[in-house]
Design a protein around this motif. Structure first.
Motif, PDB file in Angstrom:
ATOM      1  N   ASP A 118       0.733  -0.769   0.354  1.00  0.00           N
ATOM      2  CA  ASP A 118       0.382  -0.046   0.243  1.00  0.00           C
ATOM      3  C   ASP A 118       1.214   1.597  -0.158  1.00  0.00           C
ATOM      4  O   ASP A 118       0.672   1.881  -0.883  1.00  0.00           O
ATOM      5  N   GLU A 119       2.232   1.223   0.989  1.00  0.00           N
ATOM      6  CA  GLU A 119       2.400   2.349   0.544  1.00  0.00           C
ATOM      7  C   GLU A 119       4.125   2.751  -0.725  1.00  0.00           C
ATOM      8  O   GLU A 119       3.972   3.611  -0.453  1.00  0.00           O
ATOM      9  N   VAL A 174       1.881   1.686  -4.033  1.00  0.00           N
ATOM     10  CA  VAL A 174       0.863   2.802  -4.445  1.00  0.00           C
ATOM     11  C   VAL A 174       0.701   3.800  -3.811  1.00  0.00           C
ATOM     12  O   VAL A 174       1.250   4.936  -4.881  1.00  0.00           O
ATOM     13  N   LYS A 175       0.958   3.993  -2.584  1.00  0.00           N
ATOM     14  CA  LYS A 175       1.116   5.244  -2.604  1.00  0.00           C
ATOM     15  C   LYS A 175       2.019   6.591  -2.982  1.00  0.00           C
ATOM     16  O   LYS A 175       1.543   7.662  -3.161  1.00  0.00           O
ATOM     17  N   ARG A 176       2.993   6.042  -2.969  1.00  0.00           N
ATOM     18  CA  ARG A 176       4.045   7.094  -3.105  1.00  0.00           C
ATOM     19  C   ARG A 176       4.266   6.356  -4.520  1.00  0.00           C
ATOM     20  O   ARG A 176       4.484   8.023  -4.587  1.00  0.00           O
ATOM     21  N   THR A 191       1.499   6.584  -6.773  1.00  0.00           N
ATOM     22  CA  THR A 191       0.943   7.707  -6.757  1.00  0.00           C
ATOM     23  C   THR A 191       0.599   9.509  -6.325  1.00  0.00           C
ATOM     24  O   THR A 191       0.096   9.932  -7.559  1.00  0.00           O
ATOM     25  N   GLU A 192       1.798   9.323  -5.978  1.00  0.00           N
ATOM     26  CA  GLU A 192       1.377  10.566  -5.205  1.00  0.00           C
ATOM     27  C   GLU A 192       2.482  11.685  -5.845  1.00  0.00           C
ATOM     28  O   GLU A 192       3.077  12.590  -6.067  1.00  0.00           O
TER      29      GLU A 192
END
Length: 93
Positions: free
Chosen positions: A58-59, A61-63, A65-66
């Motif tokens: 999840d982290e 993907v978060k990084r 996409t941000e």
């Protein structure tokens, strides 16, 4: 330029000045949002990447996409963009 006639230092200085003076509005670029799917059949190496960089899936993907990515130039393969902007925590060999 003719490498036998050109003044390398003057050309390098002109390129550096141009680079420093450039702003995003000078490029005529546009922001483009690209849909991305992560994991499963669309990214079977996502878990391995997360483990390699020491983050949760999840982290990662978060990084990913941000970030805001900038296309520096298009490569020699059609459509292959050389980009910058990836979170350094996601850099891999």
């Amino acid at each position: 330029f003719d490498p036998l006639e050109a003044d390398y230092e003057a050309l390098a200085a002109q390129l550096e000045d141009g680079w420093e003076a450039a702003t995003p509005s000078d490029t005529g670029g546009a922001e483009i949002e690209i849909p991305v799917r992560y994991g499963g059949a669309d990214g079977p190496d996502l878990s391995s990447l997360a483990k390699h960089v020491g983050l949760s899936v999840d982290e990662v993907v978060k990084r990913h996409t941000e970030a805001e990515y900038v296309v520096f130039f298009l490569g020699f393969q059609p459509g292959f963009a050389y980009m910058g902007g990836l979170d350094p925590a996601l850099h891999t060999p």
